[in-house]
Design a protein around this motif. Structure first.
Motif, PDB file in Angstrom:
ATOM      1  N   ALA A   8       0.848  -1.204   0.000  1.00  0.00           N
ATOM      2  CA  ALA A   8       0.000   0.000   0.000  1.00  0.00           C
ATOM      3  C   ALA A   8       0.881   1.251   0.000  1.00  0.00           C
ATOM      4  CB  ALA A   8      -0.930  -0.008   1.212  1.00  0.00           C
ATOM      5  N   MET A  11       3.881   2.918  -5.141  1.00  0.00           N
ATOM      6  CA  MET A  11       3.516   2.253  -6.405  1.00  0.00           C
ATOM      7  C   MET A  11       2.103   1.691  -6.335  1.00  0.00           C
ATOM      8  SD  MET A  11       5.647   2.655  -8.826  1.00  0.00           S
ATOM      9  CE  MET A  11       5.584   1.358 -10.053  1.00  0.00           C
ATOM     10  N   ASP A  30      -2.082  -4.980   2.692  1.00  0.00           N
ATOM     11  CA  ASP A  30      -0.795  -4.572   3.250  1.00  0.00           C
ATOM     12  C   ASP A  30      -0.561  -5.362   4.531  1.00  0.00           C
ATOM     13  OD1 ASP A  30       1.210  -2.048   2.795  1.00  0.00           O
ATOM     14  OD2 ASP A  30       1.079  -2.550   4.926  1.00  0.00           O
ATOM     15  N   HIS A  35      -2.399   0.827   6.989  1.00  0.00           N
ATOM     16  CA  HIS A  35      -1.829   1.436   5.784  1.00  0.00           C
ATOM     17  C   HIS A  35      -2.737   1.185   4.580  1.00  0.00           C
ATOM     18  CE1 HIS A  35       2.548   1.456   7.522  1.00  0.00           C
ATOM     19  NE2 HIS A  35       1.712   2.230   8.168  1.00  0.00           N
ATOM     20  N   ILE A  69       5.757  -4.339  -3.602  1.00  0.00           N
ATOM     21  CA  ILE A  69       6.594  -4.390  -2.396  1.00  0.00           C
ATOM     22  C   ILE A  69       8.050  -4.545  -2.852  1.00  0.00           C
ATOM     23  CG2 ILE A  69       4.747  -5.409  -0.995  1.00  0.00           C
ATOM     24  CD1 ILE A  69       6.091  -8.132  -1.343  1.00  0.00           C
ATOM     25  N   ALA A 135       6.313   6.226  -9.427  1.00  0.00           N
ATOM     26  CA  ALA A 135       5.016   6.199  -8.753  1.00  0.00           C
ATOM     27  C   ALA A 135       4.212   7.485  -8.961  1.00  0.00           C
ATOM     28  CB  ALA A 135       5.232   5.952  -7.259  1.00  0.00           C
TER      29      ALA A 135
END
Ligand SMILES: NC(=O)c1ccc[n+]([C@@H]2O[C@H](COP(=O)([O-])OP(=O)(O)OC[C@H]3O[C@@H](n4cnc5c(N)ncnc54)[C@H](OP(=O)(O)O)[C@@H]3O)[C@@H](O)[C@H]2O)c1
Length: 212
Positions: A8, A11, A30, A35, A69, A135
């Motif tokens: 989360a 990106m 997440d 989050h 991640i 991002a």
């Protein structure tokens, strides 16, 4: 289409924004439920309720799964989700940068995407995408008025077409870079693009674009 994003962070925000713009449903998981909930709250206004939060470990609802991640954390999640990833289209967005930010941590004759493909269930199809798009630029969708190019690499034509469709529906331009092994060059390009931020001072706001 239903897409699950694991992570989360920045990106996840950028990709979810484009997926929601394309009319898809998005599940955000997440390791910290708070989050995921915070990001979903942020995205909800533009989503007509098509985005939902959860915790890593919850069932994956998407037919497409995005690992948003760090590369070093991906193997652990693949192993814990195991057969739940069977038949899924797995989107690998990672840049496996080494600790000193001057090289890749993957073997020279491989790539993060290929290592991930070796680890997921045999029926899962891995597609490399979004590793050259920063991002913040994904959240906007354009740089200098031009839609972002999203380079795709993968060995399964259907899975690659599915990801290309998601990219296009989100207002971006998918570019087929070839088989999954081409991820080696896409990851090299991702590293170069990161390195150039410090040369150009573009603060992760630039895009890699093929013209015309
Ligand atoms: N940022 C970019 O512009 C960009 C561009 C292309 C590709 N990428 C790639 O995209 C991926 C995500 O980058 P990002 O910029 O979104 O990073 P980020 O903003 O730092 O977010 C990282 C996410 O990963 C989660 N995470 C970290 N370690 C984890 C672990 N051990 N197990 C489970 N989850 C973990 C974090 O969870 P918590 O919220 O709980 O901390 C967070 O949700 C990376 O692989 C990166 O190489 C980034």
């Amino acid at each position: 289409m239903q897409v699950t994003i694991l992570g989360a962070g920045n990106m996840a925000r950028g990709i979810a924004t484009r997926l929601l713009a394309g009319g898809n449903d998005v599940q955000i998981l997440d390791r910290d439920a708070g989050h995921a909930a915070t990001l979903v709250d942020e995205l909800r206004a533009a989503s007509d309720g098509r985005v939902s939060p959860g915790t890593i470990g919850d069932d994956i609802r998407g037919e497409v799964v995005v690992f948003a991640i760090p590369y070093v954390a991906v193997a652990g999640l693949i192993d814990s989700y195991g057969e739940q990833l069977a038949d899924k289209t797995i989107v690998d967005i990672t840049n496996p940068i080494n600790a000193t930010y001057d090289g890749l941590s993957t073997p020279a004759d491989s790539s993060a995407a290929e290592e991930i493909a070796r680890r997921v269930p045999a029926s899962a199809r891995v597609v490399k995408a979004f590793n050259t798009t920063f991002a913040g630029t994904l959240t906007v969708g354009t740089v200098a008025g031009q839609p972002l190019d999203v380079f795709l690499a993968g060995d399964d034509a259907d899975a690659k077409a599915r990801v290309a469709g998601l990219v296009e529906a989100g207002g971006l331009r998918p570019l087929d870079a070839g088989p999954l092994a081409r991820s080696r060059y896409l990851e090299g390009l991702g590293l170069l693009h990161i390195t150039l931020q410090f040369t150009l001072g573009t603060a992760f706001g630039s895009a890699v674009k093929i013209l015309p």
